[in-house]
Design a protein around this motif. Structure first.
Motif, PDB file in Angstrom:
ATOM      1  N   HIS A   1       0.859  -1.191   0.000  1.00 37.36           N
ATOM      2  CA  HIS A   1       0.000   0.000   0.000  1.00 37.36           C
ATOM      3  C   HIS A   1       0.892   1.237   0.000  1.00 37.36           C
ATOM      4  O   HIS A   1       1.494   1.568   1.019  1.00 37.36           O
ATOM      5  CB  HIS A   1      -0.910   0.000   1.228  1.00 37.36           C
ATOM      6  CG  HIS A   1      -1.878  -1.147   1.231  1.00 37.36           C
ATOM      7  ND1 HIS A   1      -3.163  -1.028   0.775  1.00 37.36           N
ATOM      8  CD2 HIS A   1      -1.729  -2.446   1.589  1.00 37.36           C
ATOM      9  CE1 HIS A   1      -3.777  -2.196   0.870  1.00 37.36           C
ATOM     10  NE2 HIS A   1      -2.932  -3.075   1.366  1.00 37.36           N
TER      11      HIS A   1
ATOM     12  N   ILE B   1      -0.115   8.015  -1.897  1.00 39.53           N
ATOM     13  CA  ILE B   1      -0.009   9.026  -2.955  1.00 39.53           C
ATOM     14  C   ILE B   1      -0.022  10.406  -2.291  1.00 39.53           C
ATOM     15  O   ILE B   1       0.684  11.316  -2.675  1.00 39.53           O
ATOM     16  CB  ILE B   1      -1.211   8.954  -3.925  1.00 39.53           C
ATOM     17  CG1 ILE B   1      -1.375   7.556  -4.510  1.00 39.53           C
ATOM     18  CG2 ILE B   1      -1.062   9.986  -5.045  1.00 39.53           C
ATOM     19  CD1 ILE B   1      -2.703   7.367  -5.219  1.00 39.53           C
TER      20      ILE B   1
ATOM     21  N   TYR C   1      -6.660   1.415 -13.994  1.00 39.23           N
ATOM     22  CA  TYR C   1      -6.420   0.642 -12.760  1.00 39.23           C
ATOM     23  C   TYR C   1      -7.267   1.077 -11.572  1.00 39.23           C
ATOM     24  O   TYR C   1      -6.851   0.966 -10.420  1.00 39.23           O
ATOM     25  CB  TYR C   1      -4.927   0.661 -12.389  1.00 39.23           C
ATOM     26  CG  TYR C   1      -4.072  -0.063 -13.388  1.00 39.23           C
ATOM     27  CD1 TYR C   1      -3.949  -1.453 -13.349  1.00 39.23           C
ATOM     28  CD2 TYR C   1      -3.412   0.640 -14.390  1.00 39.23           C
ATOM     29  CE1 TYR C   1      -3.192  -2.121 -14.293  1.00 39.23           C
ATOM     30  CE2 TYR C   1      -2.646  -0.020 -15.330  1.00 39.23           C
ATOM     31  CZ  TYR C   1      -2.540  -1.400 -15.277  1.00 39.23           C
ATOM     32  OH  TYR C   1      -1.793  -2.066 -16.204  1.00 39.23           O
ATOM     33  N   ARG C   2      -8.438   1.595 -11.839  1.00 38.10           N
ATOM     34  CA  ARG C   2      -9.366   1.885 -10.741  1.00 38.10           C
ATOM     35  C   ARG C   2     -10.488   0.866 -10.777  1.00 38.10           C
ATOM     36  O   ARG C   2     -10.718   0.208 -11.784  1.00 38.10           O
ATOM     37  CB  ARG C   2      -9.920   3.311 -10.869  1.00 38.10           C
ATOM     38  CG  ARG C   2      -8.823   4.345 -10.679  1.00 38.10           C
ATOM     39  CD  ARG C   2      -9.243   5.752 -11.025  1.00 38.10           C
ATOM     40  NE  ARG C   2      -8.059   6.599 -11.119  1.00 38.10           N
ATOM     41  CZ  ARG C   2      -7.456   7.158 -10.077  1.00 38.10           C
ATOM     42  NH1 ARG C   2      -7.913   6.987  -8.855  1.00 38.10           N
ATOM     43  NH2 ARG C   2      -6.380   7.901 -10.235  1.00 38.10           N
TER      44      ARG C   2
ATOM     45  N   HIS D   1      -3.950   5.961  -1.518  1.00 37.15           N
ATOM     46  CA  HIS D   1      -2.767   5.177  -1.878  1.00 37.15           C
ATOM     47  C   HIS D   1      -3.080   4.280  -3.069  1.00 37.15           C
ATOM     48  O   HIS D   1      -4.236   3.991  -3.359  1.00 37.15           O
ATOM     49  CB  HIS D   1      -2.294   4.321  -0.693  1.00 37.15           C
ATOM     50  CG  HIS D   1      -3.253   3.235  -0.303  1.00 37.15           C
ATOM     51  ND1 HIS D   1      -4.231   3.405   0.637  1.00 37.15           N
ATOM     52  CD2 HIS D   1      -3.379   1.951  -0.740  1.00 37.15           C
ATOM     53  CE1 HIS D   1      -4.920   2.279   0.770  1.00 37.15           C
ATOM     54  NE2 HIS D   1      -4.436   1.384  -0.052  1.00 37.15           N
ATOM     55  N   TRP D   2      -2.032   3.841  -3.741  1.00 38.10           N
ATOM     56  CA  TRP D   2      -2.149   2.780  -4.732  1.00 38.10           C
ATOM     57  C   TRP D   2      -1.863   1.465  -4.032  1.00 38.10           C
ATOM     58  O   TRP D   2      -0.971   1.398  -3.183  1.00 38.10           O
ATOM     59  CB  TRP D   2      -1.140   2.947  -5.872  1.00 38.10           C
ATOM     60  CG  TRP D   2      -1.499   3.968  -6.886  1.00 38.10           C
ATOM     61  CD1 TRP D   2      -0.840   5.130  -7.125  1.00 38.10           C
ATOM     62  CD2 TRP D   2      -2.579   3.926  -7.831  1.00 38.10           C
ATOM     63  NE1 TRP D   2      -1.442   5.811  -8.147  1.00 38.10           N
ATOM     64  CE2 TRP D   2      -2.514   5.103  -8.606  1.00 38.10           C
ATOM     65  CE3 TRP D   2      -3.602   3.006  -8.095  1.00 38.10           C
ATOM     66  CZ2 TRP D   2      -3.418   5.383  -9.624  1.00 38.10           C
ATOM     67  CZ3 TRP D   2      -4.505   3.279  -9.111  1.00 38.10           C
ATOM     68  CH2 TRP D   2      -4.412   4.467  -9.863  1.00 38.10           C
ATOM     69  N   LYS D   3      -2.606   0.458  -4.413  1.00 40.85           N
ATOM     70  CA  LYS D   3      -2.344  -0.882  -3.881  1.00 40.85           C
ATOM     71  C   LYS D   3      -1.697  -1.712  -4.988  1.00 40.85           C
ATOM     72  O   LYS D   3      -2.304  -1.919  -6.034  1.00 40.85           O
ATOM     73  CB  LYS D   3      -3.675  -1.504  -3.452  1.00 40.85           C
ATOM     74  CG  LYS D   3      -3.591  -2.928  -2.934  1.00 40.85           C
ATOM     75  CD  LYS D   3      -4.999  -3.366  -2.535  1.00 40.85           C
ATOM     76  CE  LYS D   3      -5.043  -4.747  -1.959  1.00 40.85           C
ATOM     77  NZ  LYS D   3      -6.437  -5.104  -1.582  1.00 40.85           N
ATOM     78  N   TYR D   4      -0.498  -2.144  -4.746  1.00 36.01           N
ATOM     79  CA  TYR D   4       0.209  -3.012  -5.692  1.00 36.01           C
ATOM     80  C   TYR D   4       0.104  -4.455  -5.201  1.00 36.01           C
ATOM     81  O   TYR D   4       0.275  -4.719  -4.013  1.00 36.01           O
ATOM     82  CB  TYR D   4       1.689  -2.624  -5.790  1.00 36.01           C
ATOM     83  CG  TYR D   4       1.915  -1.272  -6.411  1.00 36.01           C
ATOM     84  CD1 TYR D   4       2.105  -1.132  -7.775  1.00 36.01           C
ATOM     85  CD2 TYR D   4       1.918  -0.120  -5.623  1.00 36.01           C
ATOM     86  CE1 TYR D   4       2.301   0.128  -8.355  1.00 36.01           C
ATOM     87  CE2 TYR D   4       2.107   1.144  -6.189  1.00 36.01           C
ATOM     88  CZ  TYR D   4       2.299   1.248  -7.555  1.00 36.01           C
ATOM     89  OH  TYR D   4       2.486   2.492  -8.112  1.00 36.01           O
TER      90      TYR D   4
END
Ligand SMILES: [Fe+2]
Length: 244
Positions: free
Chosen positions: A91, A94, A128-129, A99-102
Motif C-alpha cells: 500500500h 499518494i 487501474y481503478r 494510496h495505490w495498492k500493488y
C-alpha cells in the motif's frame, strides 16, 4: 473476521480454481467459513510481525495460517500459490488520504498462468481503478447476500477490501474504536508504526529499516495455510518451514 465474513463465498461453485488443502481435502474458503472465531497470536520479528491464526478443522486437526505485516506498509499472506509461493500487498501512499495498492503473487514451482495473473485485475478500468466503487455503492446486489457473499459485492477480493477501507472515511479516528481480540494484529502493527514515527521525530533510525545488504534477507518470512495435527506445536511447525 476478514476472511470468514468479508471474503467468504457462500457457494464455492461461484469461484473457479479454489486451492485444496490436502490434509482435509477442503478449500481454504470452507475452512475459513467453518470456524469464524480463530485464535490469533502475534510475534514481533526483524521484518515486522508474524501473525498466527488457528482454527478448528475437525476432531484432531487445526487449520493454521501464518501471515505477515512487513514494515512499513506491506503484507505477505497466502493466496492461490501458497505452499510454493505467496502474495504480497503493498500500500503506497499518494498523498495524506489515498494510496495505490500493488499486488504481487509468485510461485517457486511454476510460472503463474493467465488465471492467476489476471484474477485481481477483473473489474478494473483501463487506468487501474475499480469499476465497483463508492460512487456506485460497489454495485451491491442485496439479493446475492443470501446466496453468494455477505457483502453482495461480487467475488473480487479487491472490491471487498476497497469497500472495507473506504467506507471508514478518509481519516478513521482510531481513538474512538473498541478493538477486540480479533484485532490483535492491527493493534500490534499500529504500535510498530507509532514507535517508528516517534523514532523519526526524535532523530533515531526506526526499527525494521534495513541498510545493511547482508541483513536484507528474510528467510524467516514464512507464509502458511496448512492443516496440521492438533498435537503439533504450531510455532515449532512454522519455524521448521523457515528457509535456511
Ligand atoms: Fe482482504
Amino acid at each position: 473476521m476478514h476472511l470468514s465474513f468479508l471474503h467468504q463465498y457462500l457457494s464455492e461453485a461461484q469461484v473457479a480454481r479454489q486451492r485444496i488443502v490436502q490434509a482435509v481435502n477442503a478449500t481454504d474458503n470452507t475452512l475459513l467459513g467453518k470456524d469464524v472465531a480463530p485464535t490469533i497470536e502475534v510475534e514481533v520479528s526483524n521484518f515486522g510481525l508474524r501473525i498466527y491464526t488457528t482454527r478448528d478443522a475437525g476432531a484432531d486437526k487445526r487449520y493454521l495460517r501464518v501471515t505477515n505485516f512487513v514494515m512499513p506498509n506491506l503484507s505477505a499472506f497466502g493466496g492461490s500459490t501458497v505452499g510454493d509461493g505467496y502474495a504480497v500487498h503493498w500500500h503506497v501512499p499518494i498523498d495524506d488520504h489515498s494510496h495505490w495498492k500493488y499486488i504481487f503473487a509468485f510461485s517457486r514451482d511454476k510460472e503463474l498462468d493467465e488465471f492467476l495473473r489476471t484474477r485481481s485485475r477483473v473489474e478494473l478500468t483501463a487506468d487501474y481503478r475499480l469499476g465497483r466503487n463508492a460512487a456506485n455503492r460497489y454495485q451491491q446486489d442485496r439479493a446475492s447476500i443470501k446466496t453468494q457473499t455477505f457483502t453482495g459485492m461480487g467475488t473480487n477480493f479487491q472490491v471487498h477490501d476497497a469497500f472495507a477501507t473506504e467506507s471508514q472515511g478518509r481519516v478513521q479516528n482510531r481513538t474512538a474504536e473498541n478493538p477486540v481480540s480479533s484485532d490483535k494484529a492491527i493493534i500490534a502493527a499500529r504500535k510498530l508504526i507509532l514507535n517508528a514515527i516517534k523514532d523519526v521525530r526524535e532523530g533515531r533510525e526506526p526499527q525494521h529499516v534495513i541498510r545493511d545488504p547482508q541483513a536484507n534477507r528474510f528467510a524467516n518470512l514464512v507464509v502458511l495455510s496448512d492443516v496440521i495435527p492438533k498435537s503439533t506445536d504450531w510455532k515449532e511447525y512454522t519455524r521448521s518451514r523457515e528457509l535456511k
